[in-house]
Design a protein around this motif. Sequence first.
Motif, PDB file in Angstrom:
ATOM      1  N   LYS A   1       0.838  -1.203   0.000  1.00 55.59           N
ATOM      2  CA  LYS A   1       0.000   0.000   0.000  1.00 55.59           C
ATOM      3  C   LYS A   1       0.875   1.255   0.000  1.00 55.59           C
ATOM      4  CE  LYS A   1      -3.991   1.830   2.492  1.00 55.59           C
ATOM      5  NZ  LYS A   1      -4.838   1.656   3.661  1.00 55.59           N
TER       6      LYS A   1
ATOM      7  N   GLU B   1       1.071   4.063  -2.955  1.00 53.87           N
ATOM      8  CA  GLU B   1       0.880   5.503  -2.713  1.00 53.87           C
ATOM      9  C   GLU B   1       2.072   6.296  -3.250  1.00 53.87           C
ATOM     10  OE1 GLU B   1      -1.742   7.177  -1.580  1.00 53.87           O
ATOM     11  OE2 GLU B   1      -2.820   5.269  -1.518  1.00 53.87           O
TER      12      GLU B   1
ATOM     13  N   ARG C   1       1.721   6.482  -6.974  1.00 53.14           N
ATOM     14  CA  ARG C   1       0.669   7.436  -7.346  1.00 53.14           C
ATOM     15  C   ARG C   1       1.191   8.862  -7.238  1.00 53.14           C
ATOM     16  NH1 ARG C   1      -4.571   4.978  -4.304  1.00 53.14           N
ATOM     17  NH2 ARG C   1      -5.028   3.373  -5.844  1.00 53.14           N
TER      18      ARG C   1
END
Length: 177
Positions: free
Chosen positions: A142, A146, A149
Amino acid sequence: MEPRGPARAAVLGPLLLLPLLLPQSGPAVSAQSAASACSQSSNRTCAECLRNVSCFWCKANNACLDYPVRKILPPRALCPLSSARWGVCWVNFEALIIAMSVVGGSLLLGITICCCCCCRKRKDRRSDEEEERAAREREERKVRQEERRAEMKSRHEEIRKKYGLFKEQNPYARFEN
């Protein structure tokens, strides 16, 4: 091929000393003396018979007999198990066999249960560790997602700046002037 010289002496030396190490009376004499000691205690008491470990008492005929070493249990023709006493006078062979089998079975059952419980605890610990590891890996994925992104967003912003395609706060602000 036979060893010669000192090697032969090293091999045969202990064998030559063997007769000196054995008792002079021999095993046949000691077996005869044990049998005679057992038969001498016949028609007396169980306690007197059982003083000699190689004897057992037959309560059916009040006889002190030589324990059959080659067999674990005395044959029924010699003395029935319910009448045979060995070690102590108050326990017969039948009760001794039953008690020993119950104790042995209980020990085996207890060891098996302990092993199963230990394996289950180890398995539970492993599953807990696997769950923790999986949760850590999900968290790490995760975080990496992130980061990607944010990196993609910054690259897109750079491209928009380069070609003048800004995302303005209010797209209609250009037309007001």
